[in-house]
Design an enzyme around this catalytic site. Structure first.
Site, PDB file in Angstrom:
ATOM      1  N   GLU A   1       5.257  -2.019   1.734  1.00  0.00           N
ATOM      2  CA  GLU A   1       5.857  -1.190   2.466  1.00  0.00           C
ATOM      3  C   GLU A   1       7.272  -0.495   2.175  1.00  0.00           C
ATOM      4  O   GLU A   1       7.891  -1.489   1.571  1.00  0.00           O
ATOM      5  CB  GLU A   1       6.183  -1.922   4.122  1.00  0.00           C
ATOM      6  CG  GLU A   1       6.564  -0.830   5.139  1.00  0.00           C
ATOM      7  CD  GLU A   1       6.978  -1.538   6.460  1.00  0.00           C
ATOM      8  OE1 GLU A   1       7.405  -1.100   7.400  1.00  0.00           O
ATOM      9  OE2 GLU A   1       6.362  -2.421   6.663  1.00  0.00           O
TER      10      GLU A   1
ATOM     11  N   ALA B   1      10.368   2.699   1.933  1.00  0.00           N
ATOM     12  CA  ALA B   1      11.296   3.698   2.813  1.00  0.00           C
ATOM     13  C   ALA B   1      10.635   4.667   3.384  1.00  0.00           C
ATOM     14  O   ALA B   1      10.927   5.107   4.531  1.00  0.00           O
ATOM     15  CB  ALA B   1      12.667   4.311   1.915  1.00  0.00           C
TER      16      ALA B   1
ATOM     17  N   ASP C   1      11.360   9.287 -11.053  1.00  0.00           N
ATOM     18  CA  ASP C   1      11.523   7.501 -10.280  1.00  0.00           C
ATOM     19  C   ASP C   1      11.068   6.468 -11.377  1.00  0.00           C
ATOM     20  O   ASP C   1      10.181   5.719 -10.760  1.00  0.00           O
ATOM     21  CB  ASP C   1      11.081   7.666  -9.123  1.00  0.00           C
ATOM     22  CG  ASP C   1      11.767   6.500  -8.315  1.00  0.00           C
ATOM     23  OD1 ASP C   1      12.544   5.680  -8.552  1.00  0.00           O
ATOM     24  OD2 ASP C   1      11.025   6.008  -7.265  1.00  0.00           O
TER      25      ASP C   1
END
EC number: 2.7.11.1
Length: 1101
Positions: free
Chosen positions: A849, A851, A975
């Site tokens: 899990e 943001a 990223d």
């Protein structure tokens, strides 16, 4: 590992550090550049050591925490708890004892570490540096400790427990395993729902533990768990050879021969602190930090920001440069922030904020009663190269507004928006009222008329000013109300005494027309770093904001003082430890890396008071606030070297912390007329203009309406839609506990995998689940082995078609099974996006899990295929990342880019199998990577300590191949980090998470992604960036991290201008070092391209 505990007297204690003792707990990341601070230091420190130690607690935004679920707060404690649970779960002895009647606890215990332990398989296994080896001076629950065998951790990896073994699991072990499972999920995912509950468990006492077993067993289990939490352990900074360092002389001889453990004074402090402090933190799942770069002069206009800044403050990239720093600060705190910035500029200080908590501006932040809520955040900021770099992190904070009468300073009213006092009043009422009566024993907020009922020290100061006992220059020229306000604002820090315990608070006062307003705020959780001289216990350095918020003491009041000014009993406790347990002396050179936990100090205090049972109900040690009141704190001590220890001091209230992580919806910004284009533009043949186009605002408005109505086609109407209803609906699912999906998670979870009929497949899934819960098992030799031949067939273009053929054949074989891993994308991706539902799937494993969403391993209920489903919160999709695809419709750019990459796939890039949506989420289906699952590269680096350079080369080569394919397609990832690379048991790599990816022609970009660790210097410097060179920089950081197991840079200063350092003890080839240097060059134009890196001689295999 825990050694046998002897009943010998303390005088008989002997000690040997004969194994590498590595703990699992990780305190916060610390940075090492110097700044001016304390002048009083022990003479044992050199000037360089002193300056570095002074800088550490304030140079880093991770040296403090007001967020109970952030990695450097919750993780510090939960990893210790996890280590204790793992020992208990895997120790038959402890569990067998739980079947018996609870024995009388032998107390106080003693310790003996035997030097001449028999060399057994268990001992050899315990020497694995991944195992948290324990010193056990305080374990006292077993009736015959001298005869108890050595505790070992489970070593079976690929073989699951057989039915006979499983049948012997008693209820106690089952409960512990469930608790351990929850801990792993919380630590892995930073899940608020689990972490907020486990937050209190990590600081637990016996009253806070609830098990389902009978009372007698439960009581024993609780005590065993608490005792295990009180065990000291070692967390070494380097791997020591497997030899006995039994005496100080032996240790000194070894130290002279091995420069990897040389004392702090013998090498450059900057380099040493980087290495020593690295193991204290993990950047994985770091808290959502909003990072801004702004100009250093008024009005502090923004130049750049990260994606989490946009998400946190509810802004789009198009408006960032139109905002200033003060635009984000609530009006109540703008003067405070302005004054701090101006003072720092006048004093030429680089560090402006060190973690001050302030209210911020956030759209739609209202309570259930539509009363505006204050959203609080910690702020760290530094001036550098003409810029101001700011880091915000949301924090929980309770606050009340107290209105005082101008005549007699009595309380006219209290506005308790967060129900702060009410919650505590209810708790006190429950504690002090019998079940048979409802008589109220405390006053509620609206019944308080004397400020002394809230805070004794605040009331005393007001009275002292009123009656002239406290007087400042020019006070006689001011009205009494202003004098009172000025003195309260100057003192600022008090304690609240109306609650079950004294708690620290801060007060800001303003004089209104008819009354004085006191805004009182209190942090439910606060923790920070204090560096202490091991010999004198004087404070060498500390985080200034934590010292003020927790103890009410400013720098000039605390500099050079003894730590006993904060924790009065600590000196006596250290003295007692040295006398009773001399092997735990914090000044011994062999104790570098020793960790004394919070519960260790609680137990020592109980032992000193000759009250053994008080440990099990302890809520911490007494700390002393400036106003003279005692507050409850916990202390964790870590030995840095023979001269210094690190104290992580925590104050935490025993309350249920509300979900303060809610983020504003991005959808209201769809109404902004200034947004011309949102999303990505095609930039290559693979993503041609035919597949995507600009999105006008009116279409986005219609898209927002579509997300609620689930219409089949996008409306072309120009009529403006009312998004209030949309936002309200989405806000209910925005963060933390999401009602709809929580329900699905509970109803659709299949822990027993009844739908998986094939025994082989079920076994693989069981292994996947096991490795998800314990990553260290995944990298053991009987599961993990980098397969060079297989990898070379993947990354060599010549054999690309052969790999695809093998993959297709594997798919055909799997299709004959009743349940199978799906690896082939749908022919028409997205064709059933409003027909397929998440309820069509059953969750086999909760995987993660973050943001922006959740990840689950799922099986389709009807077709029985198994996939990984990533669930993206629609509300959190940044407004700038929507695209309109002619075939797929209006979708997040992540889906559009993955669909584009499917057309020309590369084996090291995760495929998109299909996607669908509902009112709240987009669901992305991807293949399961690896027969026994996979873990991310972060965990490989963390747990695979013996990875050799050649294996690192094979892994990195695949990452380079994936980025090369992206760049060839005109796409940048933006990223790249170890968490976004997954690795299977053969070392086969997949690049994942394209939520930040963009087409190169969409640049230049102003918003960067993630944290500072992988950010290029020009990005932090506020410059717009093109994309490819920044991917290259991130690759350099990744390579350095794989090779050296640590980040190349530890703070902003180092990223912008620090020199690369290479640890010669690692024996890395010159070719590898040369490649790292080439990539991590600060001159953008001189960085190599991805093709040049791919062809580098070090990567020739």
């Amino acid at each position: 590992m825990t050694y046998p505990v002897s009943a010998a007297a303390p005088a008989d204690i002997s000690y040997s550090k004969n194994t590498p003792l590595v703990g699992l707990s990780k305190p916060p990341c610390l940075y090492q550049h110097a700044s001016s601070s304390v002048d009083s230091f022990s003479s044992t420190f050199s000037d360089d050591d002193r300056s570095d130690l002074v800088a550490v607690p304030n140079e880093s935004p991770h040296a403090f925490s007001y967020n109970p679920i952030s990695p450097n707060s919750l993780g510090v404690r939960l990893t210790i708890l996890r280590r204790s649970l793992e020992i208990m779960v895997n120790s038959p002895d402890i569990l067998h004892e739980l079947k018996k009647k609870a024995p009388v606890i032998a107390y106080p215990p003693s310790l003996r570490h035997t030097r001449n332990l028999t060399e057994t398989a268990t001992l050899s296994a315990s020497r694995d540096p991944l195992n948290g080896s324990l010193i056990s001076p305080l374990v006292s629950n077993m009736p015959s400790p001298a005869s108890r065998p050595v505790i070992q951790r489970a070593t079976s990896l690929m073989v699951l427990p057989d039915n006979d073994t499983a049948s012997k699991l008693n209820p106690a072990k089952s409960e512990l395993e469930n608790l351990l499972f929850l801990l792993n999920l919380a630590l892995e995912n930073n899940s608020f729902e689990r972490a907020s509950d486990l937050h209190m468990l990590s600081l637990l006492n016996i009253k806070k533990i609830n098990f389902d077993s009978d009372i007698q067993k439960s009581e024993t289990l609780k005590k065993v768990l608490l005792d295990s939490l009180a065990e000291p352990f070692f967390e070494n900074y380097k791997k020591f050879p497997h030899k006995d360092l039994g005496s100080k002389s032996q240790y000194n001889e070894y130290e002279e021969k091995h420069d990897d453990i040389v004392s702090l004074a013998d090498i450059k402090p900057q380099q040493d602190y980087s290495r020593i402090l690295h193991p204290f933190t993990s950047a994985k799942n770091s808290g959502p930090e909003a990072i801004f770069t702004c100009s250093q002069q008024y009005p502090w206009n923004f130049k750049a920001a990260n994606d989490l800044a946009c998400l946190t403050f509810g802004i789009s990239k198009n408006v960032i440069k139109a905002l200033t720093l003060l635009d984000l600060i609530h009006t109540d705190s703008r003067n405070f922030v302005l004054e701090k910035i101006m003072n720092a500029e006048d004093d030429n200080q680089e560090i402006v904020f060190t973690g001050e908590t302030i209210p911020i501006v956030q759209p739609n932040s209202t309570s259930n009663n539509n009363v505006p809520n204050l959203i609080w955040a910690s702020l760290w900021a530094k001036r550098k190269n003409g810029l101001l770099v700011c880091v915000f992190e949301k924090t929980p904070c309770d606050y009340i507004d107290v209105m005082l009468n101008l005549r007699d300073f009595s309380v006219d009213s209290i506005i308790d928006t967060t129900h702060f006092l009410e919650n505590f009043d209810k708790k006190k009422q429950q504690e002090s009222t019998s079940p048979m009566t409802e008589k109220k024993t405390v006053k509620f907020a609206n019944e308080i008329h004397d400020i002394g009922s809230v805070s004794h020290s605040l009331s005393k100061l007001i009275d002292d000013v009123r009656f002239g006992k406290v007087f400042s220059a020019d006070d006689d020229l001011l009205p009494l109300s202003i004098r009172v306000a000025n003195h309260v604002n100057e003192e600022r820090y008090f304690t609240l005494n109306c609650l079950s315990e004294n708690i620290p608070c801060a007060v800001t006062t303003s004089v209104l027309e008819n009354e004085i307003k006191l805004k009182i705020h209190s942090l439910p959780y606060q923790a920070g770093l204090f560096i202490v001289d091991s010999h004198t216990l004087s404070l060498l350095s500390f985080n200034k904001s934590v010292a003020k918020n927790m103890f009410g003491l400013r720098l000039h009041e605390l500099a050079g003082s003894s730590v006993t000014k904060l924790v009065p009993s600590l000196a006596d406790m250290i003295s007692y430890i040295n006398k009773t347990y001399p092997m735990l002396n914090i000044t011994l050179p062999e104790n570098k890396g020793l960790v004394l936990t919070e519960h260790f100090f609680r137990k020592i205090e109980a032992e000193m008071h000759h009250d053994k049972d008080s440990f099990y109900t302890s809520i911490g040690l007494d700390g002393c606030h400036k106003d003279g009141n005692l507050i409850k704190v916990d202390v964790q001590l870590r030995v840095l070297n023979t001269n210094a220890v690190l104290l992580w001091i925590t104050h935490s209230r025993d309350v249920v912390i509300e979900n303060y992580t809610t983020v504003p919806s991005q959808l209201p910004m769809l109404k902004e007329n200034e947004i011309d284009v949102v999303g990505s533009r095609g930039s290559s043949s693979a993503s041609s203009k035919k597949s995507s186009e600009k999105i006008p605002v009116n279409t986005l408005k219609a898209m927002a309406d579509l997300s609620i109505s689930s219409a089949e086609t996008i409306s072309n109407s120009d009529d403006e839609v009312d998004l209030n209803q949309v936002n309200e609906k989405l806000r209910e699912t925005s963060c933390g506990k999401v009602r709809g999906i929580e329900s699905n998670d509970n109803n659709n979870y299949d822990d027993d995998m009844t739908m998986v009929d094939d025994p082989e497949l079920k076994h693989k899934i069981e292994l996947t689940k096991m490795y998800t819960q314990d990553k260290s098992k995944f990298v053991k030799d009987d599961n993990f082995k980098v397969d060079e031949k297989f990898i070379m067939r993947i990354i060599e273009p010549i054999n690309g078609e052969e790999i695809k053929k093998e993959t297709n054949e594997l798919d055909k074989r799997n299709s004959t099974l009743k349940a199978t891993y799906l690896t082939t994308p749908e022919a028409n991706i997205g064709s059933q996006k409003r027909i397929k539902k998440f309820s069509d799937f059953t969750i086999l494993q909760v995987m993660g899990e973050g943001a922006y969403g959740k990840v689950n391993l799922c099986i389709h209920n009807r077709e029985h295929y198994i996939v990984v489903i990533k669930m993206i919160f629609k509300e959190r999709i940044l407004v700038d990342t929507w695209v309109r695809d002619r075939k797929l419709g209006t979708i997040p750019s992540e889906i559009q880019i993955m669909a584009t990459l499917n057309k020309n796939s590369q084996e090291n890039i995760l495929k998109l199998l299909d996607f669908f949506e509902d009112d709240d989420y987009y669901y992305i289906e991807t293949p399961v990577h690896g027969e026994t699952g996979s873990i991310d590269l972060f965990d490989v680096i963390e747990f695979k300590k013996d990875m050799v350079e050649h294996e690192a080369k094979l892994v990195f080569k695949q990452v380079v191949a994936s980025i090369k394919h992206l760049h060839d397609q005109g796409i940048v990832h933006r990223d790249i980090k170890d968490e976004n690379v997954i690795v299977d048991s053969h070392g086969f790599v997949k690049l994942i998470d394209f939520g930040s990816a963009a087409y190169i022609k969409s640049g230049p970009f102003d918003v960067f992604v993630g944290t500072m660790d992988y950010a290029a210097p020009e990005v932090l410097g506020g410059s717009s960036y093109k994309g490819k060179p920044q991917d290259i920089w991130a690759l350099g950081v990744l390579l350095y991290t794989i090779i050296y197991k640590e980040n190349p840079y530890y703070n902003i200063d180092e990223i912008l201008e620090g020199e690369l350092r290479f640890d010669k003890s690692e024996h890395v080839s010159e070719e590898c070092i040369s490649l790292i240097k080439r990539i991590l060059t600060r001159e953008v134009d001189k960085r190599p391209t991805i093709d040049e890196i791919y062809e580098d001689k070090w990567l020739k295999i």
